[in-house]
Scaffold this motif. Structure first.
Motif, short mmCIF file in Angstrom:
data_model
loop_
_atom_site.label_atom_id
_atom_site.label_comp_id
_atom_site.label_asym_id
_atom_site.label_seq_id
_atom_site.Cartn_x
_atom_site.Cartn_y
_atom_site.Cartn_z
N LEU A 350 121.44 43.80 44.91
CA LEU A 350 121.42 42.99 43.70
C LEU A 350 122.29 41.76 43.90
CD1 LEU A 350 120.73 42.66 40.60
CD2 LEU A 350 122.89 43.85 40.18
N PHE A 351 121.73 40.59 43.64
CA PHE A 351 122.50 39.34 43.64
C PHE A 351 122.67 38.89 42.20
CE2 PHE A 351 120.93 39.36 47.97
CZ PHE A 351 122.02 38.88 48.69
N PHE A 352 123.90 38.61 41.81
CA PHE A 352 124.16 38.22 40.42
C PHE A 352 125.31 37.22 40.38
CE2 PHE A 352 126.90 41.75 41.42
CZ PHE A 352 128.09 41.49 40.77
N GLY A 353 125.33 36.45 39.29
CA GLY A 353 126.44 35.52 39.06
C GLY A 353 126.56 34.48 40.14
N GLY A 354 127.82 34.15 40.47
CA GLY A 354 128.09 33.13 41.47
C GLY A 354 128.23 31.75 40.87
N LYS A 355 128.60 30.82 41.71
CA LYS A 355 128.76 29.45 41.25
C LYS A 355 128.52 28.50 42.41
CE LYS A 355 133.64 28.52 42.27
NZ LYS A 355 134.92 28.02 41.74
N SER A 356 128.29 27.23 42.07
CA SER A 356 128.25 26.17 43.06
C SER A 356 129.20 25.07 42.61
CB SER A 356 126.83 25.61 43.21
OG SER A 356 126.38 25.08 41.97
N SER A 357 129.92 24.51 43.55
CA SER A 357 130.90 23.47 43.23
C SER A 357 130.18 22.14 43.09
CB SER A 357 131.96 23.38 44.32
OG SER A 357 132.66 24.59 44.43
N ASN A 358 130.40 21.49 41.97
CA ASN A 358 129.74 20.22 41.69
C ASN A 358 130.75 19.21 41.19
OD1 ASN A 358 126.53 20.78 41.63
ND2 ASN A 358 127.66 22.57 40.94
N ILE A 359 130.36 17.98 41.21
CA ILE A 359 131.18 16.90 40.67
C ILE A 359 130.53 16.44 39.37
CG2 ILE A 359 132.08 14.57 41.09
CD1 ILE A 359 131.90 15.17 44.07
N PRO A 360 131.24 16.43 38.24
CA PRO A 360 132.70 16.65 38.11
C PRO A 360 133.06 18.07 37.68
CG PRO A 360 131.85 15.68 36.10
CD PRO A 360 130.66 15.88 37.00
N PHE A 361 132.12 19.04 37.72
CA PHE A 361 132.43 20.39 37.25
C PHE A 361 131.64 21.40 38.07
CE2 PHE A 361 129.24 18.39 34.56
CZ PHE A 361 128.15 19.24 34.74
N ASN A 362 132.02 22.67 37.94
CA ASN A 362 131.32 23.75 38.64
C ASN A 362 130.18 24.28 37.78
OD1 ASN A 362 133.09 23.67 40.85
ND2 ASN A 362 134.53 25.05 39.83
N LEU A 363 129.15 24.77 38.45
CA LEU A 363 128.04 25.41 37.76
C LEU A 363 128.12 26.91 37.98
CD1 LEU A 363 125.01 23.07 38.61
CD2 LEU A 363 126.33 23.17 36.49
N PHE A 364 128.08 27.68 36.89
CA PHE A 364 128.09 29.14 36.96
C PHE A 364 126.70 29.65 36.55
CE2 PHE A 364 132.46 27.95 36.53
CZ PHE A 364 133.15 28.84 37.33
N TYR A 365 126.35 30.84 37.05
CA TYR A 365 125.00 31.33 36.88
C TYR A 365 124.98 32.73 36.27
CZ TYR A 365 124.29 27.52 40.16
OH TYR A 365 124.30 26.31 40.76
N LYS A 366 123.90 33.01 35.54
CA LYS A 366 123.66 34.35 35.01
C LYS A 366 122.36 34.94 35.56
CE LYS A 366 126.14 33.97 30.60
NZ LYS A 366 126.05 34.13 29.13
N GLU A 367 121.66 34.19 36.41
CA GLU A 367 120.41 34.67 36.98
C GLU A 367 120.66 35.84 37.95
OE1 GLU A 367 119.76 30.55 35.60
OE2 GLU A 367 121.27 31.54 36.83
N THR A 368 119.64 36.67 38.14
CA THR A 368 119.76 37.83 39.01
C THR A 368 118.53 37.94 39.92
OG1 THR A 368 118.82 39.23 37.28
CG2 THR A 368 121.22 39.16 37.44
N ASP A 369 118.75 38.44 41.13
CA ASP A 369 117.68 38.67 42.10
C ASP A 369 117.94 40.00 42.80
OD1 ASP A 369 116.58 35.60 42.46
OD2 ASP A 369 118.75 35.66 42.28
N VAL A 370 116.90 40.58 43.37
CA VAL A 370 117.03 41.79 44.17
C VAL A 370 116.38 41.55 45.53
CG1 VAL A 370 116.28 44.18 44.45
CG2 VAL A 370 117.18 43.41 42.26
N TYR A 371 117.12 41.88 46.59
CA TYR A 371 116.60 41.75 47.95
C TYR A 371 116.20 43.11 48.47
CZ TYR A 371 116.49 41.09 53.00
OH TYR A 371 116.12 41.10 54.33
N ASP A 372 114.99 43.20 49.05
CA ASP A 372 114.47 44.44 49.63
C ASP A 372 114.45 44.29 51.14
OD1 ASP A 372 113.14 46.72 50.39
OD2 ASP A 372 111.64 46.61 48.80
N ILE A 373 115.30 45.07 51.84
CA ILE A 373 115.40 44.97 53.28
C ILE A 373 114.10 45.42 53.96
CG2 ILE A 373 116.47 47.24 53.40
CD1 ILE A 373 117.07 44.30 55.82
#
Length: 422
Positions: A350-373
């Motif tokens: 499960l991949f959830f949350g996270g952020k990316s650094s941006n100018i002039p502010f950071n972006l935070f996420y609520k989206e979710t993904d699932v990876y199947d090996i």
């Protein structure tokens, strides 16, 4: 008299009709006001319960598979240093040297209170096979001590002193029941400078003693420790010193420790050079490595699998289809999104949350993904998390009911939730 009645009657009837209409309109207005008041009351109740009593609210509202459900707020602030699932289904947490526990029946967090905790600072812990907790602690003016905590009775018993003073170290429960104590730093030198601890140790629960472990001579630190089988330990990732300790680079080498003779040997090499990657041991015994950072600070999208049986690591795919990467590829974005990852019971991730650094502010996420090996594919989930999760200092732990508890260190730990798998 009859003419008078005839002349007045039409006027009187019209007047009554107008009165009835006014009364009817007033009743309608009152009903509308009552309905609006009821709606406002319900919305206010829902807002208060959801934000101030999330644990109670989670039992009131219906949930289904795939939902993210808010639970109670953590008592302690700061990053989560360790967590352990207990036999009774509760979860023990370590934050900033203090302990608290998640009660699965009430979905609330409670502080662990004991007079001993006033004098010591817990640096790490691990759950033993008998459900006791092995803690390493610091106490002012004394060598690093260990304690054995019994959650059912809230009793702390004295354990042995460590052979080496250390902090920011690993505690790994081995398949033979011992605890492997490795890595970390200390300032136990003349210059009082931070120094890497190269000696490892074992804690033996049967004898309640510390045993000498291997000397990890390679200049690696902050590595991941994986108990592979009863006779071997894997060291993966971390950093390595180069050029006479002048430079630090991500460690690509994979080391194996033979528990029986404490011999450390290099057995493989990772395909991708990166640091702070997510590493999971799958049911098959293979090791999957994902994400992480590589120079000059970009997120590594390669997914690789290491097979300990033949000591081969190979890239099996890339996480290039993540929508958060595509949706934030704009002029002012300085880094790609770096997501949280958690291993699910079926070896999916499960991949959830996270952020990316941006100018002039950071972006935070609520989206979710699932990876199947098995299919090497990503599936976008319809549901989003309730909380914003930064990439660091968060924790996910699988509960007894096979649902996933997501612990958030952002906002002083005021938002944690359960991902409903079953």
């Amino acid at each position: 008299m009859n003419l008078f009645r005839l002349n007045v009657w039409p006027f009187t009837g019209k007047k009554d009709i107008m009165k009835k209409e006014r009364r009817y309109k007033m009743k309608v207005k009152k009903i509308i006001k009552i309905i609006i008041l009821i709606i406002i009351t319900i919305l206010t109740f829902c807002f208060i319960m959801k934000n101030f009593f999330p644990a109670e609210w989670s039992f009131i509202t219906p949930h289904k598979q795939g939902d993210f459900v808010r639970v109670g707020n953590m008592q302690l602030k700061g990053r989560i240093n360790a967590s352990a699932l207990l036999d009774n289904g509760d979860v023990l947490l370590l934050k900033n040297g203090q302990l608290e526990i998640y009660k699965h029946k009430t979905r609330k967090f409670e502080l662990i209170k004991n007079d001993l905790l006033r004098d010591i600072r817990v640096t790490n812990f691990v759950r033993l096979n008998n459900d006791d907790i092995f803690l390493t602690c610091k106490k002012q003016g004394k060598n690093d001590r260990t304690y054995i905590y019994k959650p059912n009775t809230n009793i702390f018993n004295n354990g042995p002193e460590l052979l080496e003073e250390r902090y920011a170290h690993n505690l790994t429960l081995l398949e033979n029941g011992k605890v492997f104590i490795s890595g970390g730093y200390n300032k136990n030198n003349a210059a009082k400078a931070e120094k890497r601890v190269s000696n490892a140790e074992y804690y033996n629960p049967k004898t309640n003693k510390i045993e000498q472990g291997p000397l990890i001579e390679e200049d690696i630190f902050d590595f991941n420790v994986i108990s592979y089988d009863k006779n071997s330990i894997l060291l993966i990732g971390g950093f390595v010193f180069k050029n006479n300790n002048l430079n630090v680079e991500p460690n690509q080498d994979i080391f194996l420790i033979n528990i029986s003779n404490n011999v450390v040997s290099k057995i493989g090499v990772l395909s991708v050079k990166r640091e702070r990657q997510d590493i999971f041991k799958l049911c098959s015994g293979d090791i999957i490595i994902m994400q992480g950072i590589y120079n000059p600070g970009n997120i590594a999208n390669e997914i690789e699998v290491y097979n300990p049986k033949n000591h081969v690591s190979a890239v099996v795919g890339k996480a290039t289809n993540d929508k958060r990467i595509a949706n934030t590829a704009h002029l002012f974005r300085t880094t790609q999104p770096w997501l949280n990852a958690a291993l699910l019971p079926n070896d999916k991730i499960l991949f959830f949350g996270g952020k990316s650094s941006n100018i002039p502010f950071n972006l935070f996420y609520k989206e979710t993904d699932v990876y199947d090996i098995r299919t090497n594919t990503f599936a976008v989930l319809n549901n989003k998390t309730n909380c914003f999760y930064n990439r660091t200092d968060n924790n996910a732990i699988l509960l007894k009911d096979n649902n996933l508890l997501l612990l958030n260190s952002e906002n002083n730990g005021k938002c944690s939730e359960i991902y409903i798998i079953n």
